[in-house]
Design a protein around this motif. Structure first.
Motif, PDB file in Angstrom:
ATOM      1  N   LEU A 185       8.503  -0.035 -24.776  1.00 24.42           N
ATOM      2  CA  LEU A 185       9.504  -0.352 -23.762  1.00 24.42           C
ATOM      3  C   LEU A 185       9.675  -1.859 -23.721  1.00 24.42           C
ATOM      4  CD1 LEU A 185      11.261   0.949 -21.539  1.00 24.42           C
ATOM      5  CD2 LEU A 185       9.389   0.510 -19.951  1.00 24.42           C
ATOM      6  N   GLU A 186      10.869  -2.353 -24.055  1.00 16.59           N
ATOM      7  CA  GLU A 186      11.112  -3.786 -24.145  1.00 16.59           C
ATOM      8  C   GLU A 186      12.040  -4.221 -23.027  1.00 16.59           C
ATOM      9  OE1 GLU A 186      11.941  -5.351 -28.058  1.00 16.59           O
ATOM     10  OE2 GLU A 186      11.101  -3.580 -29.008  1.00 16.59           O
ATOM     11  N   LYS A 187      11.501  -4.287 -21.833  1.00 17.69           N
ATOM     12  CA  LYS A 187      12.291  -4.734 -20.683  1.00 17.69           C
ATOM     13  C   LYS A 187      12.667  -6.209 -20.839  1.00 17.69           C
ATOM     14  CE  LYS A 187      13.843  -4.379 -16.381  1.00 17.69           C
ATOM     15  NZ  LYS A 187      14.987  -3.550 -16.017  1.00 17.69           N
ATOM     16  N   ASP A 188      11.712  -7.014 -21.298  1.00 13.21           N
ATOM     17  CA  ASP A 188      11.943  -8.422 -21.592  1.00 13.21           C
ATOM     18  C   ASP A 188      10.852  -8.862 -22.559  1.00 13.21           C
ATOM     19  OD1 ASP A 188       9.565  -9.409 -20.155  1.00 13.21           O
ATOM     20  OD2 ASP A 188      10.677  -8.811 -18.364  1.00 13.21           O
ATOM     21  N   PRO A 189      10.919 -10.078 -23.130  1.00  9.98           N
ATOM     22  CA  PRO A 189       9.951 -10.504 -24.137  1.00  9.98           C
ATOM     23  C   PRO A 189       8.512 -10.523 -23.643  1.00  9.98           C
ATOM     24  CG  PRO A 189      11.852 -11.973 -24.118  1.00  9.98           C
ATOM     25  CD  PRO A 189      11.974 -11.084 -22.911  1.00  9.98           C
ATOM     26  N   ASN A 190       8.312 -10.623 -22.341  1.00  3.04           N
ATOM     27  CA  ASN A 190       6.953 -10.735 -21.809  1.00  3.04           C
ATOM     28  C   ASN A 190       6.412  -9.422 -21.255  1.00  3.04           C
ATOM     29  OD1 ASN A 190       6.908 -13.600 -22.287  1.00  3.04           O
ATOM     30  ND2 ASN A 190       8.245 -13.825 -20.497  1.00  3.04           N
ATOM     31  N   ARG A 191       7.206  -8.357 -21.339  1.00  3.01           N
ATOM     32  CA  ARG A 191       6.768  -7.076 -20.801  1.00  3.01           C
ATOM     33  C   ARG A 191       7.047  -5.982 -21.818  1.00  3.01           C
ATOM     34  NH1 ARG A 191       9.398  -3.765 -15.698  1.00  3.01           N
ATOM     35  NH2 ARG A 191       8.196  -1.865 -15.978  1.00  3.01           N
ATOM     36  N   LYS A 192       6.007  -5.627 -22.588  1.00  2.00           N
ATOM     37  CA  LYS A 192       6.143  -4.578 -23.582  1.00  2.00           C
ATOM     38  C   LYS A 192       5.001  -3.582 -23.393  1.00  2.00           C
ATOM     39  CE  LYS A 192       8.355  -7.525 -27.045  1.00  2.00           C
ATOM     40  NZ  LYS A 192       8.352  -7.989 -28.458  1.00  2.00           N
ATOM     41  N   GLU A 193       5.347  -2.302 -23.396  1.00  2.00           N
ATOM     42  CA  GLU A 193       4.331  -1.285 -23.190  1.00  2.00           C
ATOM     43  C   GLU A 193       4.727   0.007 -23.880  1.00  2.00           C
ATOM     44  OE1 GLU A 193       5.340   0.360 -18.836  1.00  2.00           O
ATOM     45  OE2 GLU A 193       5.086  -1.833 -18.905  1.00  2.00           O
ATOM     46  N   ARG A 194       3.742   0.810 -24.232  1.00  2.00           N
ATOM     47  CA  ARG A 194       4.005   2.110 -24.834  1.00  2.00           C
ATOM     48  C   ARG A 194       4.702   3.008 -23.809  1.00  2.00           C
ATOM     49  NH1 ARG A 194       4.189   2.653 -29.980  1.00  2.00           N
ATOM     50  NH2 ARG A 194       3.932   4.884 -29.654  1.00  2.00           N
ATOM     51  N   TYR A 195       5.641   3.802 -24.297  1.00  2.00           N
ATOM     52  CA  TYR A 195       6.451   4.564 -23.354  1.00  2.00           C
ATOM     53  C   TYR A 195       6.912   5.867 -24.012  1.00  2.00           C
ATOM     54  CZ  TYR A 195      10.055   5.459 -19.819  1.00  2.00           C
ATOM     55  OH  TYR A 195      10.820   6.010 -18.821  1.00  2.00           O
ATOM     56  N   ALA A 196       6.847   6.966 -23.255  1.00  2.00           N
ATOM     57  CA  ALA A 196       7.301   8.269 -23.750  1.00  2.00           C
ATOM     58  C   ALA A 196       8.736   8.500 -23.275  1.00  2.00           C
ATOM     59  CB  ALA A 196       6.376   9.375 -23.255  1.00  2.00           C
ATOM     60  N   PHE A 197       9.692   8.106 -24.094  1.00  2.20           N
ATOM     61  CA  PHE A 197      11.103   8.197 -23.702  1.00  2.20           C
ATOM     62  C   PHE A 197      11.542   9.640 -23.457  1.00  2.20           C
ATOM     63  CE2 PHE A 197      10.992   4.156 -26.080  1.00  2.20           C
ATOM     64  CZ  PHE A 197      11.523   3.318 -25.121  1.00  2.20           C
ATOM     65  N   HIS A 198      10.927  10.601 -24.158  1.00  2.79           N
ATOM     66  CA  HIS A 198      11.382  11.983 -24.035  1.00  2.79           C
ATOM     67  C   HIS A 198      11.138  12.552 -22.643  1.00  2.79           C
ATOM     68  CE1 HIS A 198       7.308  13.765 -24.236  1.00  2.79           C
ATOM     69  NE2 HIS A 198       7.035  12.710 -24.979  1.00  2.79           N
ATOM     70  N   ASN A 199      10.252  11.928 -21.861  1.00  2.00           N
ATOM     71  CA  ASN A 199      10.018  12.399 -20.492  1.00  2.00           C
ATOM     72  C   ASN A 199      11.246  12.243 -19.603  1.00  2.00           C
ATOM     73  OD1 ASN A 199       7.408  13.204 -20.955  1.00  2.00           O
ATOM     74  ND2 ASN A 199       6.490  11.284 -20.282  1.00  2.00           N
ATOM     75  N   GLU A 200      12.168  11.378 -20.009  1.00  2.08           N
ATOM     76  CA  GLU A 200      13.370  11.152 -19.205  1.00  2.08           C
ATOM     77  C   GLU A 200      14.374  12.291 -19.320  1.00  2.08           C
ATOM     78  OE1 GLU A 200      14.905   7.509 -20.668  1.00  2.08           O
ATOM     79  OE2 GLU A 200      13.309   6.278 -19.830  1.00  2.08           O
ATOM     80  N   GLN A 201      14.291  13.072 -20.426  1.00  2.00           N
ATOM     81  CA  GLN A 201      15.267  14.137 -20.671  1.00  2.00           C
ATOM     82  C   GLN A 201      16.683  13.593 -20.468  1.00  2.00           C
ATOM     83  OE1 GLN A 201      14.373  17.342 -21.826  1.00  2.00           O
ATOM     84  NE2 GLN A 201      12.468  16.206 -22.079  1.00  2.00           N
ATOM     85  N   GLU A 202      17.003  12.572 -21.231  1.00  2.00           N
ATOM     86  CA  GLU A 202      18.256  11.826 -21.021  1.00  2.00           C
ATOM     87  C   GLU A 202      19.490  12.607 -21.459  1.00  2.00           C
ATOM     88  OE1 GLU A 202      20.321   7.557 -22.304  1.00  2.00           O
ATOM     89  OE2 GLU A 202      18.254   8.003 -22.912  1.00  2.00           O
ATOM     90  N   GLY A 249       0.791  -1.216   0.000  1.00  2.00           N
ATOM     91  CA  GLY A 249       0.000   0.000   0.000  1.00  2.00           C
ATOM     92  C   GLY A 249       0.826   1.270   0.000  1.00  2.00           C
ATOM     93  N   GLU A 250       2.144   1.131  -0.149  1.00  2.84           N
ATOM     94  CA  GLU A 250       3.019   2.294  -0.208  1.00  2.84           C
ATOM     95  C   GLU A 250       3.405   2.553  -1.662  1.00  2.84           C
ATOM     96  OE1 GLU A 250       6.129   1.154   2.410  1.00  2.84           O
ATOM     97  OE2 GLU A 250       4.961   1.511   4.226  1.00  2.84           O
ATOM     98  N   TYR A 251       4.477   3.338  -1.871  1.00  6.14           N
ATOM     99  CA  TYR A 251       4.919   3.633  -3.228  1.00  6.14           C
ATOM    100  C   TYR A 251       6.409   3.324  -3.382  1.00  6.14           C
ATOM    101  CZ  TYR A 251       0.586   6.138  -4.284  1.00  6.14           C
ATOM    102  OH  TYR A 251      -0.726   6.465  -4.510  1.00  6.14           O
ATOM    103  N   ALA A 252       6.776   2.977  -4.608  1.00  3.75           N
ATOM    104  CA  ALA A 252       8.180   2.802  -4.972  1.00  3.75           C
ATOM    105  C   ALA A 252       8.355   3.380  -6.364  1.00  3.75           C
ATOM    106  CB  ALA A 252       8.567   1.329  -4.933  1.00  3.75           C
ATOM    107  N   LEU A 253       9.612   3.546  -6.787  1.00  4.51           N
ATOM    108  CA  LEU A 253       9.855   4.161  -8.090  1.00  4.51           C
ATOM    109  C   LEU A 253       9.916   3.159  -9.229  1.00  4.51           C
ATOM    110  CD1 LEU A 253      12.297   7.080  -7.339  1.00  4.51           C
ATOM    111  CD2 LEU A 253       9.841   7.090  -7.634  1.00  4.51           C
ATOM    112  N   GLY A 254       9.873   1.874  -8.923  1.00 12.38           N
ATOM    113  CA  GLY A 254       9.665   0.887  -9.974  1.00 12.38           C
ATOM    114  C   GLY A 254      10.787   0.752 -10.973  1.00 12.38           C
ATOM    115  N   TYR A 255      10.478   1.015 -12.239  1.00  9.61           N
ATOM    116  CA  TYR A 255      11.308   0.597 -13.367  1.00  9.61           C
ATOM    117  C   TYR A 255      12.782   1.000 -13.250  1.00  9.61           C
ATOM    118  CZ  TYR A 255      12.874  -0.086 -18.159  1.00  9.61           C
ATOM    119  OH  TYR A 255      13.566  -0.485 -19.259  1.00  9.61           O
ATOM    120  N   TYR A 256      13.072   2.254 -12.948  1.00 14.12           N
ATOM    121  CA  TYR A 256      14.467   2.695 -12.918  1.00 14.12           C
ATOM    122  C   TYR A 256      15.102   2.598 -11.539  1.00 14.12           C
ATOM    123  CZ  TYR A 256      14.270   4.233 -17.738  1.00 14.12           C
ATOM    124  OH  TYR A 256      14.162   4.254 -19.103  1.00 14.12           O
TER     125      TYR A 256
END
Length: 277
Positions: free
Chosen positions: A154-171, A74-81
């Motif tokens: 976003l291709e983290k692995d073959p079983n996890r693909k999702e639309r993703y706005a890469f520009h939000n990262e301002q890499e 029930g808390e929060y974490a930053l997940g992917y990165y």
């Protein structure tokens, strides 16, 4: 974010406290090959591996708003990165040739549309027939090392693909000019194929000795850990460095003490950030 003001820090995120500790202890980031999927036309793309260290040029509060996810507790974490990060000054980044990347739209036609990637055109067949993995290609324009599509899958692995706005990262990226770009055939046809290529990539990265160095006292602006229980680990690292600096530079005791105390105040937790928004 107020567009009239500039963020003064860039952040390197990681999912491992062990990795964060190693970065702080060594005062350096290890250069690693990362895979990018680049479309040359609507139906033609290449996978290239770029040697880099990657950073995000977004404020922590904006980063948390974009990436925080609810946990089972029930808390929060930053997940992917990851819930750990180190912030460094923009001044350090510019001195070290760390630069913002170019975000490109994905082509909508079968014809090449972007002049940045024209040097890659014609090499796709060579890649698709490369079964040896990791062939060195020295003729690619360096600009390709700093290109990414502004959105995609976003291709983290073959079983996890999702639309993703890469520009939000301002890499921003550090890309050594003397390490070659390599081809990488991540075609994801099967989990076994993906895992095999992943192992080869990891083996290749173990051979890289290049590092991107920083000064713990002068360049670090923030240290982020997941929760309070990890703060002592970071303080222990800072204390060891502090005592070493006192021995090496006995005439700078006051300055070193000030920097040590200041850096201890720069440690924050993602639990704080997530709960305060």
């Amino acid at each position: 974010m107020d567009i009239r003001t500039e963020n003064n820090s860039i952040f390197h995120h990681t999912s491992s406290v062990t990795t964060l500790q190693a970065i702080l202890q060594k005062q350096a980031f290890k250069v690693q090959y990362c895979t990018e999927k680049i479309y040359l036309s609507k139906n033609t793309f290449l996978h290239i591996m770029v040697p880099m260290v990657s950073f995000a040029d977004i404020r922590l509060t904006d980063y948390v708003r974009s990436f925080r996810q609810p946990t089972k507790e029930g808390e929060y974490a930053l997940g992917y990165y990851g819930d750990y990060a180190i912030g460094l000054s923009k001044e350090w980044a510019i001195q070290k040739n760390v630069s913002p990347i170019i975000y490109l739209p994905k082509p909508k036609t079968t014809l090449p549309q972007n002049h940045f990637l024209k040097p890659l055109k014609g090499k796709e067949k060579r890649v698709l027939n490369d079964n040896d993995f990791g062939e060195k290609i020295d003729g690619i324009a360096p600009i390709a090392s700093f290109c990414k599509h502004y959105e995609g899958i976003l291709e983290k692995d073959p079983n996890r693909k999702e639309r993703y706005a890469f520009h939000n990262e301002q890499e921003w990226r550090y890309v050594p000019s003397d390490l070659p770009i390599r081809w990488n055939l991540y075609n994801n046809k099967s989990d076994a194929d993906y895992q095999n290529k992943k192992k080869k990539k990891e083996a290749l990265n173990k051979k890289i000795k290049r590092k991107l160095e920083f000064d713990l006292w002068n360049d670090v602006t923030f240290i982020v850990v997941k929760s309070e229980k990890y703060i002592d680990r970071i303080v222990d690292i800072l204390e060891k460095r502090y005592h070493k600096e006192l021995v090496l530079h006995p005439n700078d005791n006051v300055k070193i003490t000030q920097r040590f105390r200041y850096l201890c105040t720069c440690i924050i937790t993602t639990e704080q950030l997530c709960s305060d928004l």
